[in-house]
Design a protein around this motif. Structure first.
Motif, PDB file in Angstrom:
ATOM      1  N   LEU A   1       1.030  -1.382   0.010  1.00 51.21           N
ATOM      2  CA  LEU A   1       0.194  -0.200   0.073  1.00 51.21           C
ATOM      3  C   LEU A   1       0.699   1.038   0.079  1.00 51.21           C
ATOM      4  CD1 LEU A   1      -2.581   1.242   0.093  1.00 51.21           C
ATOM      5  CD2 LEU A   1      -2.863   1.042   2.556  1.00 51.21           C
ATOM      6  N   CYS A   2       1.887   1.230   0.257  1.00 51.83           N
ATOM      7  CA  CYS A   2       2.626   2.807   0.741  1.00 51.83           C
ATOM      8  C   CYS A   2       3.686   3.163  -0.107  1.00 51.83           C
ATOM      9  CB  CYS A   2       3.666   2.572   2.324  1.00 51.83           C
ATOM     10  SG  CYS A   2       4.379   1.815   2.038  1.00 51.83           S
ATOM     11  N   HIS A   3       3.850   1.956  -1.226  1.00 54.45           N
ATOM     12  CA  HIS A   3       4.070   2.141  -2.202  1.00 54.45           C
ATOM     13  C   HIS A   3       3.861   2.589  -3.153  1.00 54.45           C
ATOM     14  CE1 HIS A   3       8.901   1.959  -0.762  1.00 54.45           C
ATOM     15  NE2 HIS A   3       8.157   0.790   0.112  1.00 54.45           N
ATOM     16  N   PHE A   4       1.722   1.527  -3.366  1.00 50.81           N
ATOM     17  CA  PHE A   4       1.680   2.102  -4.787  1.00 50.81           C
ATOM     18  C   PHE A   4       0.774   3.942  -4.640  1.00 50.81           C
ATOM     19  CE2 PHE A   4      -2.754   2.734  -4.717  1.00 50.81           C
ATOM     20  CZ  PHE A   4      -3.632   2.969  -6.214  1.00 50.81           C
ATOM     21  N   LEU A   5       1.106   3.961  -2.840  1.00 46.69           N
ATOM     22  CA  LEU A   5       0.278   5.415  -3.048  1.00 46.69           C
ATOM     23  C   LEU A   5       1.130   6.676  -3.339  1.00 46.69           C
ATOM     24  CD1 LEU A   5      -2.365   5.087   0.655  1.00 46.69           C
ATOM     25  CD2 LEU A   5      -2.819   5.613  -2.055  1.00 46.69           C
ATOM     26  N   ALA A   6       2.512   6.201  -2.422  1.00 49.02           N
ATOM     27  CA  ALA A   6       3.863   7.119  -3.688  1.00 49.02           C
ATOM     28  C   ALA A   6       4.170   7.179  -5.175  1.00 49.02           C
ATOM     29  CB  ALA A   6       5.292   6.253  -2.466  1.00 49.02           C
ATOM     30  N   THR A   7       3.569   6.209  -5.968  1.00 47.85           N
ATOM     31  CA  THR A   7       3.735   5.934  -7.395  1.00 47.85           C
ATOM     32  C   THR A   7       3.017   6.117  -8.039  1.00 47.85           C
ATOM     33  OG1 THR A   7       4.049   3.198  -7.263  1.00 47.85           O
ATOM     34  CG2 THR A   7       5.738   4.517  -6.622  1.00 47.85           C
ATOM     35  N   ASP A   8       1.483   5.761  -7.355  1.00 54.41           N
ATOM     36  CA  ASP A   8       0.331   5.926  -8.395  1.00 54.41           C
ATOM     37  C   ASP A   8      -0.728   6.694  -8.362  1.00 54.41           C
ATOM     38  OD1 ASP A   8      -1.432   4.984 -10.127  1.00 54.41           O
ATOM     39  OD2 ASP A   8      -0.345   3.201 -10.544  1.00 54.41           O
TER      40      ASP A   8
ATOM     41  N   PHE B   1       0.366 -12.429  -4.801  1.00 53.66           N
ATOM     42  CA  PHE B   1       1.188 -13.487  -3.795  1.00 53.66           C
ATOM     43  C   PHE B   1       1.053 -13.003  -3.128  1.00 53.66           C
ATOM     44  CE2 PHE B   1       3.893 -16.152  -6.978  1.00 53.66           C
ATOM     45  CZ  PHE B   1       3.006 -16.332  -8.133  1.00 53.66           C
ATOM     46  N   LEU B   2       0.670 -12.113  -2.227  1.00 53.13           N
ATOM     47  CA  LEU B   2       1.135 -11.697  -0.836  1.00 53.13           C
ATOM     48  C   LEU B   2       0.777  -9.913  -1.428  1.00 53.13           C
ATOM     49  CD1 LEU B   2       2.963 -10.399   1.669  1.00 53.13           C
ATOM     50  CD2 LEU B   2       4.253 -11.710   0.076  1.00 53.13           C
ATOM     51  N   VAL B   3      -0.445  -9.567  -0.351  1.00 57.93           N
ATOM     52  CA  VAL B   3      -0.911  -7.796   0.513  1.00 57.93           C
ATOM     53  C   VAL B   3       0.207  -7.799   1.380  1.00 57.93           C
ATOM     54  CG1 VAL B   3      -2.558  -6.394   0.378  1.00 57.93           C
ATOM     55  CG2 VAL B   3      -2.869  -8.419  -1.444  1.00 57.93           C
ATOM     56  N   SER B   4       0.065  -6.554   1.299  1.00 56.80           N
ATOM     57  CA  SER B   4       1.226  -5.500   2.291  1.00 56.80           C
ATOM     58  C   SER B   4       0.096  -4.419   2.878  1.00 56.80           C
ATOM     59  CB  SER B   4       3.164  -5.563   2.393  1.00 56.80           C
ATOM     60  OG  SER B   4       3.173  -4.856   3.189  1.00 56.80           O
ATOM     61  N   ILE B   5      -0.010  -4.139   3.696  1.00 61.78           N
ATOM     62  CA  ILE B   5      -0.925  -2.847   4.154  1.00 61.78           C
ATOM     63  C   ILE B   5      -0.301  -1.929   5.632  1.00 61.78           C
ATOM     64  CG2 ILE B   5      -3.121  -3.947   3.493  1.00 61.78           C
ATOM     65  CD1 ILE B   5      -3.908  -3.758   5.859  1.00 61.78           C
ATOM     66  N   SER B   6      -0.945  -1.119   5.767  1.00 67.10           N
ATOM     67  CA  SER B   6      -0.390  -0.361   6.829  1.00 67.10           C
ATOM     68  C   SER B   6      -1.527   1.149   6.772  1.00 67.10           C
ATOM     69  CB  SER B   6       1.055   0.456   6.477  1.00 67.10           C
ATOM     70  OG  SER B   6       1.097   1.416   5.618  1.00 67.10           O
ATOM     71  N   GLY B   7      -0.939   1.974   7.954  1.00 67.69           N
ATOM     72  CA  GLY B   7      -2.258   2.762   7.731  1.00 67.69           C
ATOM     73  C   GLY B   7      -1.340   3.654   6.608  1.00 67.69           C
ATOM     74  N   ALA B   8      -2.501   5.010   6.300  1.00 67.08           N
ATOM     75  CA  ALA B   8      -1.292   6.038   5.751  1.00 67.08           C
ATOM     76  C   ALA B   8      -2.258   6.623   5.178  1.00 67.08           C
ATOM     77  CB  ALA B   8      -1.232   4.756   4.283  1.00 67.08           C
ATOM     78  N   ASP B   9      -1.580   8.367   4.250  1.00 70.52           N
ATOM     79  CA  ASP B   9      -2.965   8.883   4.122  1.00 70.52           C
ATOM     80  C   ASP B   9      -3.020   9.352   3.040  1.00 70.52           C
ATOM     81  OD1 ASP B   9      -2.744  10.030   6.736  1.00 70.52           O
ATOM     82  OD2 ASP B   9      -1.267  11.099   6.844  1.00 70.52           O
TER      83      ASP B   9
ATOM     84  N   ARG C   1       5.778  11.119   1.972  1.00 72.71           N
ATOM     85  CA  ARG C   1       7.146  11.310   2.730  1.00 72.71           C
ATOM     86  C   ARG C   1       6.343   9.389   3.240  1.00 72.71           C
ATOM     87  NH1 ARG C   1       9.770  15.930   4.213  1.00 72.71           N
ATOM     88  NH2 ARG C   1       9.551  17.219   2.413  1.00 72.71           N
ATOM     89  N   TRP C   2       7.467   8.753   4.247  1.00 72.68           N
ATOM     90  CA  TRP C   2       6.955   7.884   4.365  1.00 72.68           C
ATOM     91  C   TRP C   2       6.564   7.553   6.326  1.00 72.68           C
ATOM     92  CZ3 TRP C   2       7.145   4.512   0.739  1.00 72.68           C
ATOM     93  CH2 TRP C   2       8.441   4.960  -0.035  1.00 72.68           C
ATOM     94  N   GLY C   3       5.999   9.055   6.509  1.00 68.97           N
ATOM     95  CA  GLY C   3       5.460   9.127   7.891  1.00 68.97           C
ATOM     96  C   GLY C   3       3.988   9.133   7.663  1.00 68.97           C
ATOM     97  N   GLY C   4       3.776   9.553   6.303  1.00 65.30           N
ATOM     98  CA  GLY C   4       2.477   9.685   6.209  1.00 65.30           C
ATOM     99  C   GLY C   4       1.537   8.513   5.480  1.00 65.30           C
ATOM    100  N   LEU C   5       3.010   7.819   4.665  1.00 67.62           N
ATOM    101  CA  LEU C   5       1.883   6.295   3.985  1.00 67.62           C
ATOM    102  C   LEU C   5       2.933   4.997   4.686  1.00 67.62           C
ATOM    103  CD1 LEU C   5       3.831   7.763   0.618  1.00 67.62           C
ATOM    104  CD2 LEU C   5       1.475   7.677   1.571  1.00 67.62           C
ATOM    105  N   ILE C   6       3.436   4.855   6.180  1.00 65.46           N
ATOM    106  CA  ILE C   6       3.824   3.981   6.997  1.00 65.46           C
ATOM    107  C   ILE C   6       3.669   4.585   8.087  1.00 65.46           C
ATOM    108  CG2 ILE C   6       5.460   2.602   7.524  1.00 65.46           C
ATOM    109  CD1 ILE C   6       7.168   2.755   5.530  1.00 65.46           C
ATOM    110  N   ARG C   7       2.090   3.881   8.990  1.00 65.25           N
ATOM    111  CA  ARG C   7       1.360   4.667   9.665  1.00 65.25           C
ATOM    112  C   ARG C   7       0.870   2.900  10.621  1.00 65.25           C
ATOM    113  NH1 ARG C   7      -1.586   9.596  10.079  1.00 65.25           N
ATOM    114  NH2 ARG C   7      -1.625  10.037  10.873  1.00 65.25           N
TER     115      ARG C   7
END
Length: 167
Positions: free
Chosen positions: A99-106, A123-131, A136-142
């Protein structure tokens, strides 16, 4: 296991210990989560070659490789991961969604389109809280309960594309 490959101007390389780790993990349900960094002329061909090598090693040990789209790397976006996995053309080589890299690039508005492209080999999904709109990572990896991105909605969208793997 998060492991890397480099496709810079020299011969493409897998992270030291890749083959040994695959052998130790033989037959387990472990996914080798592969980031691919580097660039330059011919990087795409080197990326396909090194991912194929990773897939062959993994296949010998009954493991799977999931390409990890990482902002700033050769495989940086969902589209990059899908493209490289298709070129490799191996059943045990697929993609992942972070999720965080998707939001950062798309564009978050393209989430359904991107998940549909990933779905056949996801094969795999990774999520986190995000804005939404965070760059910036502080808003994308929460923490999961923080940020403006609706993870419940993401999980529903994953269900709609029939994703049943690990989150």
């Amino acid at each position: 296991i998060y492991v890397g490959a480099n496709v810079g101007p020299r011969e493409p390389t897998l992270e030291d210990g890749f083959a040994e780790a695959a052998a130790l993990l033989e037959g387990r349900r472990t996914i080798l989560w592969l980031f691919v960094r580097g660039g330059g002329e011919g990087a795409e061909e080197r990326a396909v070659a090194v991912v194929k090598r990773a897939g062959e090693i993994a296949a010998r040990h009954r493991l799977r490789v999931a390409l990890y789209p990482h902002a700033g790397f050769h495989v940086a976006t969902v589209d990059d991961a899908v493209r490289v996995a298709r070129k490799v053309g191996m059943q045990n080589v697929g993609t992942s969604f972070n999720l965080c890299h998707f939001l950062a690039t798309d564009d978050a508005a393209k989430l359904d389109e991107r998940l549909s492209a990933l779905a056949p080999n996801l094969f795999l999904v990774s999520i986190s809280g995000a804005d939404v709109g965070g760059k910036r990572w502080g808003g994308l990896i929460r923490a999961l309960d923080e940020g403006s991105f609706n993870n419940r909605d993401l999980l529903e969208r994953l269900r709609r594309v029939r994703y049943e793997g690990p989150v």
